[in-house]
Write a protein that holds these residues in place. Structure first.
Motif, mmCIF file in Angstrom:
data_model
loop_
_atom_site.group_PDB
_atom_site.id
_atom_site.type_symbol
_atom_site.label_atom_id
_atom_site.label_comp_id
_atom_site.label_asym_id
_atom_site.label_seq_id
_atom_site.Cartn_x
_atom_site.Cartn_y
_atom_site.Cartn_z
ATOM 1 N N MET A 1 1.140 -5.160 -7.586
ATOM 2 C CA MET A 1 0.626 -4.195 -8.562
ATOM 3 C C MET A 1 -0.134 -4.954 -9.652
ATOM 4 S SD MET A 1 0.841 -0.821 -8.915
ATOM 5 C CE MET A 1 2.397 -0.250 -8.218
ATOM 6 N N PRO A 2 -1.311 -4.491 -10.039
ATOM 7 C CA PRO A 2 -2.077 -5.184 -11.076
ATOM 8 C C PRO A 2 -1.286 -5.291 -12.374
ATOM 9 C CG PRO A 2 -3.444 -3.575 -9.958
ATOM 10 C CD PRO A 2 -2.040 -3.350 -9.480
ATOM 11 N N PRO A 3 -1.441 -6.383 -13.105
ATOM 12 C CA PRO A 3 -0.700 -6.558 -14.356
ATOM 13 C C PRO A 3 -1.080 -5.509 -15.394
ATOM 14 C CG PRO A 3 -2.415 -8.232 -14.125
ATOM 15 C CD PRO A 3 -2.330 -7.522 -12.812
ATOM 16 N N GLY A 4 -0.087 -5.140 -16.201
ATOM 17 C CA GLY A 4 -0.340 -4.214 -17.288
ATOM 18 C C GLY A 4 -0.317 -2.750 -16.909
ATOM 19 N N THR A 5 -0.011 -2.435 -15.645
ATOM 20 C CA THR A 5 -0.030 -1.035 -15.221
ATOM 21 C C THR A 5 1.315 -0.344 -15.417
ATOM 22 O OG1 THR A 5 0.376 -1.787 -12.950
ATOM 23 C CG2 THR A 5 -1.903 -1.324 -13.566
ATOM 24 N N GLU A 16 8.794 -1.071 -5.759
ATOM 25 C CA GLU A 16 9.608 -0.836 -4.564
ATOM 26 C C GLU A 16 9.090 0.370 -3.787
ATOM 27 O OE1 GLU A 16 12.014 -1.936 -1.744
ATOM 28 O OE2 GLU A 16 11.764 -3.051 -3.619
ATOM 29 N N SER A 17 8.650 1.396 -4.497
ATOM 30 C CA SER A 17 8.065 2.558 -3.824
ATOM 31 C C SER A 17 6.806 2.154 -3.067
ATOM 32 C CB SER A 17 7.727 3.644 -4.847
ATOM 33 O OG SER A 17 8.877 4.105 -5.514
ATOM 34 N N LEU A 18 6.007 1.314 -3.689
ATOM 35 C CA LEU A 18 4.786 0.833 -3.043
ATOM 36 C C LEU A 18 5.118 0.130 -1.734
ATOM 37 C CD1 LEU A 18 1.714 0.332 -3.213
ATOM 38 C CD2 LEU A 18 2.224 -1.755 -4.492
ATOM 39 N N ARG A 19 6.112 -0.736 -1.770
ATOM 40 C CA ARG A 19 6.502 -1.467 -0.562
ATOM 41 C C ARG A 19 7.008 -0.506 0.519
ATOM 42 N NH1 ARG A 19 10.811 -3.417 2.009
ATOM 43 N NH2 ARG A 19 12.261 -2.451 0.525
ATOM 44 N N LEU A 20 7.857 0.429 0.127
ATOM 45 C CA LEU A 20 8.427 1.366 1.096
ATOM 46 C C LEU A 20 7.365 2.314 1.657
ATOM 47 C CD1 LEU A 20 11.763 2.172 -0.767
ATOM 48 C CD2 LEU A 20 11.530 0.904 1.380
ATOM 49 N N LEU A 103 -1.148 -1.995 -2.340
ATOM 50 C CA LEU A 103 -1.711 -0.945 -3.188
ATOM 51 C C LEU A 103 -2.918 -0.309 -2.510
ATOM 52 C CD1 LEU A 103 -1.772 0.583 -5.875
ATOM 53 C CD2 LEU A 103 -3.145 -1.289 -6.819
ATOM 54 N N ALA A 104 -3.771 -1.130 -1.921
ATOM 55 C CA ALA A 104 -4.954 -0.603 -1.236
ATOM 56 C C ALA A 104 -4.562 0.268 -0.051
ATOM 57 C CB ALA A 104 -5.839 -1.761 -0.773
ATOM 58 N N ILE A 105 -3.581 -0.184 0.723
ATOM 59 C CA ILE A 105 -3.162 0.562 1.909
ATOM 60 C C ILE A 105 -2.553 1.906 1.530
ATOM 61 C CG2 ILE A 105 -1.472 0.568 3.789
ATOM 62 C CD1 ILE A 105 -1.999 -2.489 4.021
ATOM 63 N N VAL A 106 -1.647 1.904 0.559
ATOM 64 C CA VAL A 106 -1.008 3.155 0.150
ATOM 65 C C VAL A 106 -2.024 4.091 -0.500
ATOM 66 C CG1 VAL A 106 0.692 4.172 -1.428
ATOM 67 C CG2 VAL A 106 1.289 2.159 -0.061
ATOM 68 N N THR A 107 -2.890 3.539 -1.328
ATOM 69 C CA THR A 107 -3.899 4.352 -2.004
ATOM 70 C C THR A 107 -4.770 5.099 -1.002
ATOM 71 O OG1 THR A 107 -3.971 2.933 -3.963
ATOM 72 C CG2 THR A 107 -5.931 4.243 -3.504
ATOM 73 N N ASN A 108 -5.116 4.450 0.095
ATOM 74 C CA ASN A 108 -5.995 5.077 1.079
ATOM 75 C C ASN A 108 -5.241 5.895 2.127
ATOM 76 O OD1 ASN A 108 -8.864 4.127 0.513
ATOM 77 N ND2 ASN A 108 -7.773 2.185 0.462
ATOM 78 N N ASP A 109 -4.082 5.409 2.567
ATOM 79 C CA ASP A 109 -3.380 6.069 3.668
ATOM 80 C C ASP A 109 -2.520 7.253 3.235
ATOM 81 O OD1 ASP A 109 -4.494 4.249 5.340
ATOM 82 O OD2 ASP A 109 -2.635 3.246 5.916
ATOM 83 N N GLU A 110 -1.998 7.219 2.016
ATOM 84 C CA GLU A 110 -1.032 8.237 1.611
ATOM 85 C C GLU A 110 -1.607 9.282 0.650
ATOM 86 O OE1 GLU A 110 1.785 8.123 3.240
ATOM 87 O OE2 GLU A 110 1.321 6.177 4.116
#
Length: 204
Positions: A1-5, A16-20, A103-110
């Motif tokens: 995850m990018p810093p500061g978000t 953890e949600s991102l990973r899952l 992040l890229a995968i979840v952003t596009n796939d989900e």
């Protein structure tokens, strides 16, 4: 995850949600599974996010807003000629995707799991990002630097290359993210140049 978000427990929930979500998909990931993975009870998680969709919304929004900010910064700092702008935008696009691959995968796939209203807010960010690249391409066509006959298809193909990169790219000591970004940037320019064999094949 990018810093500061995000910070604190919220950051742990998002990470953890991102990973899952990336490895198991959004539908197969329950709130209980997320809470268990970070060592808290489900009711504690609801103190930070009212619903699982809120978590996905936040992740997808981060993915799109960070890329948009990167594009805006790239254009502001780049030389004004369209070739330099496209080259640097492609580098930025690729680096964002392979630096934060999950992040890229979840952003596009989900994204399609969001409600229409929430997805619409995110897609507005995507459209603004795409518009920056399209405007640079149009300027290149107007100046005779790019082939305008297939500009929409070519820019879509260039974008797809960057989007797919995190699914396969693994950096090595001899070939890192910057090397891939440079290679994609040069390929993009060849695809856009009029009459280039790697592009449309048409001559002006």
């Amino acid at each position: 995850m990018p810093p500061g978000t995000s910070t604190g427990t919220e950051s742990r929930i998002l990470l953890e949600s991102l990973r899952l979500f990336a490895y198991h998909g959004y539908p197969a990931t329950s709130v209980r599974k997320i809470a268990t993975a970070i060592g808290i009870k489900a009711p504690s998680l609801y103190e930070h996010f009212a619903a699982k969709e809120d978590i996905l919304t936040r992740i997808v929004h981060i993915g799109h807003s960070v890329l948009l900010a990167s594009f805006e910064r790239t254009i502001a700092e780049c030389d004004p000629d369209p070739v330099s702008q496209i080259r640097e935008l492609v580098r930025t696009h690729v680096l964002n995707h392979v630096t934060y691959p999950l992040l890229a995968i979840v952003t596009n796939d989900e994204l399609h799991h969001l409600s229409p209203a929430r997805a619409g807010e995110v897609l507005a960010l995507r459209q603004r990002t795409e518009q920056i690249a399209v405007e640079a391409g149009v300027r290149g066509v107007e100046q005779g630097l790019f082939d305008g006959s297939e500009l929409v298809a070519t820019t879509a193909a260039i974008a797809s290359m960057g989007v797919r990169a995190p699914y396969w790219f693994v950096p090595t000591p001899g070939y890192g993210a910057a090397d891939l970004a440079d290679a994609y940037a040069e390929l993009a320019i060849r695809m856009l140049r009029p009459g280039d064999p790697a592009g449309s094949g048409r001559s002006r």
